[in-house]
Design an enzyme around this catalytic site. Sequence first.
Site, mmCIF file in Angstrom:
data_model
loop_
_atom_site.group_PDB
_atom_site.id
_atom_site.type_symbol
_atom_site.label_atom_id
_atom_site.label_comp_id
_atom_site.label_asym_id
_atom_site.label_seq_id
_atom_site.Cartn_x
_atom_site.Cartn_y
_atom_site.Cartn_z
ATOM 1 N N ALA A 16 66.883 -13.513 66.768
ATOM 2 C CA ALA A 16 67.552 -13.250 65.495
ATOM 3 C C ALA A 16 68.732 -12.302 65.644
ATOM 4 O O ALA A 16 69.573 -12.224 64.752
ATOM 5 C CB ALA A 16 66.545 -12.702 64.489
ATOM 6 N N ALA A 17 68.812 -11.586 66.786
ATOM 7 C CA ALA A 17 69.966 -10.702 66.981
ATOM 8 C C ALA A 17 71.038 -11.380 67.840
ATOM 9 O O ALA A 17 72.030 -10.756 68.211
ATOM 10 C CB ALA A 17 69.510 -9.401 67.649
ATOM 11 N N GLY A 18 70.862 -12.642 68.125
ATOM 12 C CA GLY A 18 71.810 -13.364 68.976
ATOM 13 C C GLY A 18 72.980 -13.921 68.189
ATOM 14 O O GLY A 18 73.051 -13.795 66.964
ATOM 15 N N ARG A 96 70.806 -19.103 81.532
ATOM 16 C CA ARG A 96 70.688 -19.242 82.983
ATOM 17 C C ARG A 96 71.558 -18.189 83.671
ATOM 18 O O ARG A 96 72.741 -18.077 83.388
ATOM 19 C CB ARG A 96 71.134 -20.650 83.391
ATOM 20 N N ASN A 109 61.866 -19.829 80.471
ATOM 21 C CA ASN A 109 61.886 -20.064 79.025
ATOM 22 C C ASN A 109 60.618 -20.772 78.555
ATOM 23 O O ASN A 109 60.144 -20.535 77.442
ATOM 24 C CB ASN A 109 63.153 -20.823 78.621
ATOM 25 N N ASN A 135 67.336 -23.251 74.990
ATOM 26 C CA ASN A 135 67.334 -24.276 76.034
ATOM 27 C C ASN A 135 66.400 -23.964 77.198
ATOM 28 O O ASN A 135 66.115 -22.806 77.439
ATOM 29 C CB ASN A 135 68.775 -24.416 76.570
ATOM 30 N N ASP A 163 75.143 -32.165 69.065
ATOM 31 C CA ASP A 163 75.673 -33.278 69.864
ATOM 32 C C ASP A 163 76.120 -34.417 68.944
ATOM 33 O O ASP A 163 77.161 -35.029 69.154
ATOM 34 C CB ASP A 163 74.591 -33.765 70.849
ATOM 35 N N ARG A 166 79.364 -33.472 67.320
ATOM 36 C CA ARG A 166 80.474 -33.580 68.284
ATOM 37 C C ARG A 166 80.865 -35.051 68.493
ATOM 38 O O ARG A 166 82.042 -35.379 68.614
ATOM 39 C CB ARG A 166 80.063 -32.955 69.613
ATOM 40 N N HIS A 191 68.856 -32.994 75.378
ATOM 41 C CA HIS A 191 70.025 -32.157 75.091
ATOM 42 C C HIS A 191 70.500 -31.583 76.429
ATOM 43 O O HIS A 191 70.224 -30.446 76.790
ATOM 44 C CB HIS A 191 69.641 -31.036 74.117
HETATM 45 N N1 LIG Z 1 70.248 -27.132 71.282
HETATM 46 C C1 LIG Z 1 71.520 -26.818 71.111
HETATM 47 O O1 LIG Z 1 72.319 -27.619 70.637
HETATM 48 C C2 LIG Z 1 72.037 -25.460 71.491
HETATM 49 C C3 LIG Z 1 73.390 -25.137 71.233
HETATM 50 C C4 LIG Z 1 73.845 -23.854 71.567
HETATM 51 C C5 LIG Z 1 72.994 -22.934 72.183
HETATM 52 N N2 LIG Z 1 71.694 -23.309 72.439
HETATM 53 C C6 LIG Z 1 70.764 -22.359 73.051
HETATM 54 O O2 LIG Z 1 70.366 -21.418 72.064
HETATM 55 C C7 LIG Z 1 69.901 -20.232 72.699
HETATM 56 C C8 LIG Z 1 70.452 -19.009 71.994
HETATM 57 O O3 LIG Z 1 71.865 -18.991 72.057
HETATM 58 P P1 LIG Z 1 72.693 -17.717 71.555
HETATM 59 O O4 LIG Z 1 74.132 -18.048 71.828
HETATM 60 O O5 LIG Z 1 72.308 -17.297 70.196
HETATM 61 O O6 LIG Z 1 72.202 -16.649 72.625
HETATM 62 P P2 LIG Z 1 72.264 -15.051 72.565
HETATM 63 O O7 LIG Z 1 72.093 -14.616 73.978
HETATM 64 O O8 LIG Z 1 73.441 -14.565 71.782
HETATM 65 O O9 LIG Z 1 70.966 -14.675 71.729
HETATM 66 C C9 LIG Z 1 69.693 -14.904 72.186
HETATM 67 C C10 LIG Z 1 68.839 -13.789 71.634
HETATM 68 O O10 LIG Z 1 67.475 -14.108 71.928
HETATM 69 C C11 LIG Z 1 66.811 -12.916 72.261
HETATM 70 N N3 LIG Z 1 65.589 -13.257 72.993
HETATM 71 C C12 LIG Z 1 65.437 -13.549 74.304
HETATM 72 N N4 LIG Z 1 64.154 -13.802 74.574
HETATM 73 C C13 LIG Z 1 63.482 -13.683 73.415
HETATM 74 C C14 LIG Z 1 62.124 -13.819 73.053
HETATM 75 N N5 LIG Z 1 61.181 -14.081 73.964
HETATM 76 N N6 LIG Z 1 61.767 -13.642 71.752
HETATM 77 C C15 LIG Z 1 62.701 -13.365 70.826
HETATM 78 N N7 LIG Z 1 64.011 -13.190 71.116
HETATM 79 C C16 LIG Z 1 64.389 -13.360 72.394
HETATM 80 C C17 LIG Z 1 67.838 -12.111 73.063
HETATM 81 O O11 LIG Z 1 67.546 -10.728 73.070
HETATM 82 C C18 LIG Z 1 69.119 -12.425 72.249
HETATM 83 O O12 LIG Z 1 69.299 -11.473 71.210
HETATM 84 C C19 LIG Z 1 70.288 -20.380 74.175
HETATM 85 O O13 LIG Z 1 69.148 -20.812 74.890
HETATM 86 C C20 LIG Z 1 71.320 -21.488 74.158
HETATM 87 O O14 LIG Z 1 71.368 -22.174 75.401
HETATM 88 C C21 LIG Z 1 71.212 -24.535 72.111
#
Ligand SMILES: NC(=O)c1ccc[n+]([C@@H]2O[C@H](COP(=O)([O-])OP(=O)(O)OC[C@H]3O[C@@H](n4cnc5c(N)ncnc54)[C@H](O)[C@@H]3O)[C@@H](O)[C@H]2O)c1
Length: 352
Positions: A16-18, A96, A109, A135, A163, A166, A191
Amino acid sequence: MTSSWKKTMKIAVTGAAGQISNHLLFMLASGEVFGRNQPISLQLLGSERSREALEGVAMELEDSLYPLLASVKLGIDPHKVFEDADWALLIGAKPRGPGMERKDLLDINGQIFVEQAKALNEVASRDCKMLVVGNPCNTNALIGLHNSPDLPARNWHALTRLDENRAKCQLALKAGKFYTSVTNVCVWGNHSTTQVPDFLNAKIAGKRASNVIRDSQWLKEEFTPKVANRGGALIKKWGRSSAASTAVSIADHLRSLYVPTPAGDCFSTAVYAKGNPYGVDEDLIFSMPCRSNGDGDYEIIDDFVIDDWLAAKLKESEDELLKERDCVGHLIPGAERAVCAIVEDTMLPGEN
Ligand SMILES: NC(=O)c1ccc[n+]([C@@H]2O[C@H](COP(=O)([O-])OP(=O)(O)OC[C@H]3O[C@@H](n4cnc5c(N)ncnc54)[C@H](O)[C@@H]3O)[C@@H](O)[C@H]2O)c1
């Protein structure tokens, strides 16, 4: 006349902080996703490292004075944060790192999803729906499904809507039409860069896309890599991965389940393949064309045309998912231990 408000929907969000959540949470709280008469409470899960940042996110949500946001709960223990959740948006995952192979990422993961699925199984609403974004999202969702035996398997989704969006964008640009005229677009499979954006069944202004874009070489050889590598192209320009468009696609995904799908259209979501009409291995989370009556549930559309070209592409993505499944057998209760045979390291969209 004012319409009456519905019962509060409890939405758990991890990561949620991402950066994706930084867009998504405000869209959820504004009412643009679940409707302007649907109060929500947000239950935000962070990691130990992101605890302070999570408090910052909550402060911004509070200061936004959203009338539909009934409460915000924060925590790092999934057993507490997932309590009674109606939806779990599982975004948090580790990216990664340098030199990390895909099988290492699957393992690291995957372990997160074992823990979170077990917690959901114990404390979430019995009809909780899960959307995995972190992912490798298809295989993470499969791990989650097998570690939550008391929740309906069909409630597990992995996000392929970005996807699809896009793919629609590229078809619209090539055809010189506005993107709202592009319908019935499914992105099948994983994906990853083996994903299969389907131009065979796609329509542009109601006609088959291949009758509007009369360039089969572009459709077969340029369209797919353009869609699959869009994330990487964006990182090169922007210096960071897609966050706003991912949040929009999560909102689109959720809305697609609560608004009836127009006749002749579909949406893409990666769901449990059990009983699927396309012969895909039944124990995979595989993206397929779906429709919804708007009740939060979905069905897999069974009459998409599959020609030899599309069938071969689907097989490649299925084979990749089978290999991923073999690599996480140790995280799936009752699964046979198989050899992790990922030799060719396919990329996640955005990594290349
Ligand atoms: N499916 C899709 O289409 C798609 C598209 C874009 C990104 N993604 C994936 O989404 C994920 C998040 O992307 P983002 O850009 O927000 O990343 P980010 O790094 O900005 O945020 C991820 C957050 O998750 C937190 N985190 C890590 N492990 C955790 C856990 N066990 N429990 C709770 N929080 C945890 C981290 O501290 C961080 O704040 C990545 O895995 C990225 O590859 C998927």
